[in-house]
Design a protein around this motif. Structure first.
Motif, PDB file in Angstrom:
ATOM      1  N   PRO A 264      36.637  45.380  45.028  1.00 21.92           N
ATOM      2  CA  PRO A 264      37.654  45.561  43.980  1.00 21.92           C
ATOM      3  C   PRO A 264      38.151  44.224  43.441  1.00 21.92           C
ATOM      4  CG  PRO A 264      38.633  45.874  46.136  1.00 21.92           C
ATOM      5  CD  PRO A 264      37.153  45.682  46.373  1.00 21.92           C
ATOM      6  N   ARG A 265      38.396  44.203  42.186  1.00 19.45           N
ATOM      7  CA  ARG A 265      39.024  43.053  41.518  1.00 19.45           C
ATOM      8  C   ARG A 265      40.181  43.612  40.704  1.00 19.45           C
ATOM      9  NH1 ARG A 265      35.887  41.078  44.488  1.00 19.45           N
ATOM     10  NH2 ARG A 265      34.242  39.533  44.082  1.00 19.45           N
ATOM     11  N   THR A 266      41.376  43.141  40.970  1.00 24.18           N
ATOM     12  CA  THR A 266      42.551  43.656  40.282  1.00 24.18           C
ATOM     13  C   THR A 266      43.111  42.598  39.339  1.00 24.18           C
ATOM     14  OG1 THR A 266      43.109  45.119  42.123  1.00 24.18           O
ATOM     15  CG2 THR A 266      44.870  44.605  40.566  1.00 24.18           C
ATOM     16  N   TYR A 267      43.373  43.028  38.123  1.00 26.64           N
ATOM     17  CA  TYR A 267      43.881  42.136  37.084  1.00 26.64           C
ATOM     18  C   TYR A 267      45.209  42.681  36.571  1.00 26.64           C
ATOM     19  CZ  TYR A 267      38.976  40.667  37.013  1.00 26.64           C
ATOM     20  OH  TYR A 267      37.721  40.230  37.361  1.00 26.64           O
ATOM     21  N   SER A 268      46.112  41.765  36.269  1.00 27.93           N
ATOM     22  CA  SER A 268      47.374  42.199  35.676  1.00 27.93           C
ATOM     23  C   SER A 268      47.139  42.570  34.223  1.00 27.93           C
ATOM     24  CB  SER A 268      48.429  41.087  35.770  1.00 27.93           C
ATOM     25  OG  SER A 268      47.998  39.939  35.050  1.00 27.93           O
TER      26      SER A 268
ATOM     27  N   SER B  81      48.667  46.970  36.128  1.00 28.86           N
ATOM     28  CA  SER B  81      47.476  46.281  36.620  1.00 28.86           C
ATOM     29  C   SER B  81      46.272  47.199  36.457  1.00 28.86           C
ATOM     30  CB  SER B  81      47.636  45.870  38.090  1.00 28.86           C
ATOM     31  OG  SER B  81      47.812  47.012  38.902  1.00 28.86           O
TER      32      SER B  81
ATOM     33  N   ARG C 278      39.499  45.366  30.600  1.00 27.36           N
ATOM     34  CA  ARG C 278      40.823  44.742  30.637  1.00 27.36           C
ATOM     35  C   ARG C 278      41.479  44.774  29.257  1.00 27.36           C
ATOM     36  NH1 ARG C 278      37.610  41.512  33.997  1.00 27.36           N
ATOM     37  NH2 ARG C 278      37.339  39.811  32.495  1.00 27.36           N
TER      38      ARG C 278
ATOM     39  N   THR D  34      42.379  47.830  38.235  1.00 31.26           N
ATOM     40  CA  THR D  34      41.398  47.505  39.263  1.00 31.26           C
ATOM     41  C   THR D  34      40.003  47.870  38.775  1.00 31.26           C
ATOM     42  OG1 THR D  34      42.995  47.851  41.048  1.00 31.26           O
ATOM     43  CG2 THR D  34      40.657  47.927  41.634  1.00 31.26           C
TER      44      THR D  34
END
Length: 314
Positions: A289-293, A276, A254, A278
């Protein structure tokens, strides 16, 4: 370009031992400049107190190099604020600074807001998670700014051990930031720790720079400072070894995305197509899946903020 970097390394890279404390103090007295130390902190109760105490003892009580220590708490849920205050820092909560503008999460946000609650001509940023801290970190990066009027920003350089192995820390630096800088801003290729959180700069420079709100702040600041004041106004100082808490691979991913986005904006000044990231974590049913801005906001130069301009006039 390589010749320019080699020349810069020979003339703008120093060791902390090259400027003994008595010479730094003499320069401070003759110039009349003041020094603020800022620690951005989020849940750092285990380390922030020792850092503050060492700076106060070595650089405020033994010698008056530092004029103020400010810990900016960005929403800690532990005893960070209480520990820092007990050690002698002035603690300010991020949300109490410029309250008309709602704060967003991120280190860059905290550093930007700190300019409104500090007064030093030189502002020194120190991460609050350092272990075995030495006040050489402060004297090393503040020294050139007090002794050399042509220097505007100084970064610390150091070894970063990882799991007992020397020089293996700084994974985002080696895998993301260094390739970006070498390819797109080769003048900055000589910085050993371009993403390091320990650096000092003149307020007159910092107030003219935009601040990415998140992890891209260090790369963005280097690139923007290069364009604003030129390579010879930038420097680095070897302060030894930096020990701190290392983040896991997901967090580093990230961080890398935010840094890439910061570089992208400076290359094209365009919009991020997909703000974003993922990532995948193994769950009960396989990989999930984990999606972060990704940070998509930057704060304008502080000189454009009304409250800051009014404070300067007052």
């Amino acid at each position: 370009m390589l010749e320019e970097v080699e020349r810069w390394l020979a003339t703008r890279s120093w060791s902390v031992t090259e400027r003994p404390l008595h010479k730094v103090m003499a320069a401070k007295r003759s110039s009349g400049q003041t020094v603020s130390v800022v620690l951005p902190a989020l849940n750092e109760e285990e380390t922030v107190g020792d850092i503050v105490a060492i700076i106060r003892h070595d650089l405020m009580q033994q010698v008056p190099l530092v004029d103020e220590i400010v810990v900016v708490d960005s929403g800690s849920t532990d005893r960070t604020a209480a520990v820092a205050a007990a050690a002698g820092a002035r603690v300010v909560h991020r949300d109490a600074i410029l309250p008309r503008l709602p704060a967003v999460p991120g280190k860059g946000e905290v550093l930007w807001r700190s300019l409104l609650v500090t007064t030093g001509d030189v502002v020194c940023f120190i991460d609050a998670d350092l272990r075995d801290f030495s006040s050489d970190f402060v004297t090393g990066i503040v020294g050139p700014l007090l002794t050399d009027p042509d220097v505007d920003l100084v970064k610390a350089m150091y070894d970063r051990p990882l799991g007992g192995a020397a020089g293996q820390g700084g994974r985002v630096t080696e895998l993301m930031a260094r390739p970006l800088l070498n390819m797109h801003w080769p003048q900055l290729a000589g910085f050993v720790q371009p993403l390091g959180g320990e650096y000092a700069a003149r307020r007159s420079l910092l107030e003219q720079l935009p601040f990415p709100v998140g992890y891209g702040v260090e790369l963005g600041m280097l690139v923007d400072a290069l364009h604003l004041v030129g390579l010879d106004a930038l420097a680095q100082v070897d302060v030894g070894v930096r020990k701190h808490r290392h983040q896991d691979g997901q967090a580093l991913g990230r961080m890398s995305a935010a840094i890439y986005r910061t570089a992208q904006l400076r290359l094209a000044r365009g919009h991020l197509i997909r703000p974003s990231l993922t990532q995948f974590e193994r769950g009960e049913d396989g990989f999930e899946p984990r999606t972060y801005s990704v940070d998509t906001e930057e704060r304008p130069p502080m000189v454009e903020i009304t409250e800051y301009a009014e404070r300067r006039v007052a």
